[in-house]
Design a protein around this motif. Structure first.
Motif, mmCIF file in Angstrom:
data_model
loop_
_atom_site.group_PDB
_atom_site.id
_atom_site.type_symbol
_atom_site.label_atom_id
_atom_site.label_comp_id
_atom_site.label_asym_id
_atom_site.label_seq_id
_atom_site.Cartn_x
_atom_site.Cartn_y
_atom_site.Cartn_z
ATOM 1 N N UNK A 93 -9.020 -40.558 23.973
ATOM 2 C CA UNK A 93 -8.107 -40.277 23.758
ATOM 3 C C UNK A 93 -7.238 -39.461 24.094
ATOM 4 N N UNK A 94 -7.536 -38.218 23.535
ATOM 5 C CA UNK A 94 -7.291 -37.076 24.117
ATOM 6 C C UNK A 94 -7.486 -36.478 24.806
ATOM 7 N N UNK A 95 -8.326 -36.529 25.765
ATOM 8 C CA UNK A 95 -8.899 -35.618 26.137
ATOM 9 C C UNK A 95 -9.164 -36.621 27.302
ATOM 10 N N UNK A 96 -9.150 -38.251 27.956
ATOM 11 C CA UNK A 96 -8.172 -39.089 28.467
ATOM 12 C C UNK A 96 -7.290 -39.070 29.094
ATOM 13 N N UNK A 97 -6.485 -37.926 27.856
ATOM 14 C CA UNK A 97 -4.760 -37.781 28.722
ATOM 15 C C UNK A 97 -4.603 -36.355 29.605
#
Length: 255
Positions: A93-97
């Motif tokens: 999730x953190x990378x996707x953002x």
């Protein structure tokens, strides 16, 4: 197998599952290129039996390392997505953002898969995953639709307004949504959401019929896809190709 037969088989299978109350369905909401989806799931299948889960979680920070290659990040995202651990989910999730531009869509697929894996571990039931090029929203799929004027007709303003009115009425009655309508002189391009259980063809046919009560200005056949949004040139090419085939058939009948 032709596209119409395949579409009907998939639709009928979904209806069967819904009627039996066995369908926990998860829809990919993001628009992701279909070829990239195939690449993702192909790699995902290869990795499934060889993942060292503790090692992958320890290596998750490589996602945020500028020195890590894109291929390495792809592998990490696909591996993390298979681990039923909130830590893996949060890393994706953190990378996707803040994803590398080249991996934005890959990260979206990994995030969806990770979400499904967590839901399965918590609920004990694996959802049915439906992914299309245009994505969806909640329990709705997104479609790109083209309604075409009859041959040698130019759509007038009142006709376009009538089509828009009928589309909104019918889609709202089925808990759907018209997101956008663009038009040219000879066809209308519509982006819309419709619940999975609703048949898109059966939804559009009454719209065309109702509009044609006011002047028979639309063709009975229309273009529908959930793979990608077509541009004007692609649409015109499809229309010209269809017209060419129809004209050849007419000539054969005369002969």
């Amino acid at each position: 197998m032709n596209e119409e037969l395949e579409f009907n088989q998939v639709y009928n299978k979904i209806q069967e599952l819904l009627k039996n109350g066995k369908a926990n369905i998860s829809v990919l909401e993001e628009e992701v290129d279909v070829d990239l989806q195939l690449e993702y799931f192909k790699q995902s299948k290869k990795l499934y039996k060889t993942i060292d889960k503790p090692a992958v979680i320890q290596e998750k920070d490589e996602l945020f390392n500028k020195e890590s290659s894109l291929d390495r990040k792809k592998e990490l995202l696909s591996s993390l997505a298979k681990i039923e651990d909130p830590e893996a989910y949060r890393a994706i999730e953190n990378y996707k953002d803040n994803a590398d531009e080249e991996l934005e869509q890959w990260a979206k697929l990994a995030f969806q898969e990770s979400k499904m894996v967590l839901e399965t571990s918590l609920l004990g039931e694996a959802p049915i995953f439906i992914s299309t090029g245009l994505g969806g929203q909640g329990n709705k799929l997104r479609y790109f639709i083209v309604l075409v004027a009859n041959e040698e007709m130019t759509l007038e303003s009142w006709q376009k307004e009538l089509v828009e009115k009928e589309l909104n009425f019918v889609f709202q009655s089925k808990n759907g949504l018209i997101e956008n309508i663009d038009n040219t002189d000879s066809f209308l391009m519509i982006t819309a959401l419709l619940p999975i259980e609703e048949n898109i063809k059966n939804t559009l046919s009454p719209v065309v019929k109702e509009c044609n009560e006011m002047g028979n200005f639309l063709r009975d056949s229309f273009i529908v896809t959930n793979v990608k949004k077509l541009d004007v040139e692609e649409i015109q090419g499809m229309i010209d190709s269809k017209d060419s085939i129809n004209n050849e058939d007419k000539l054969e009948d005369i002969e």
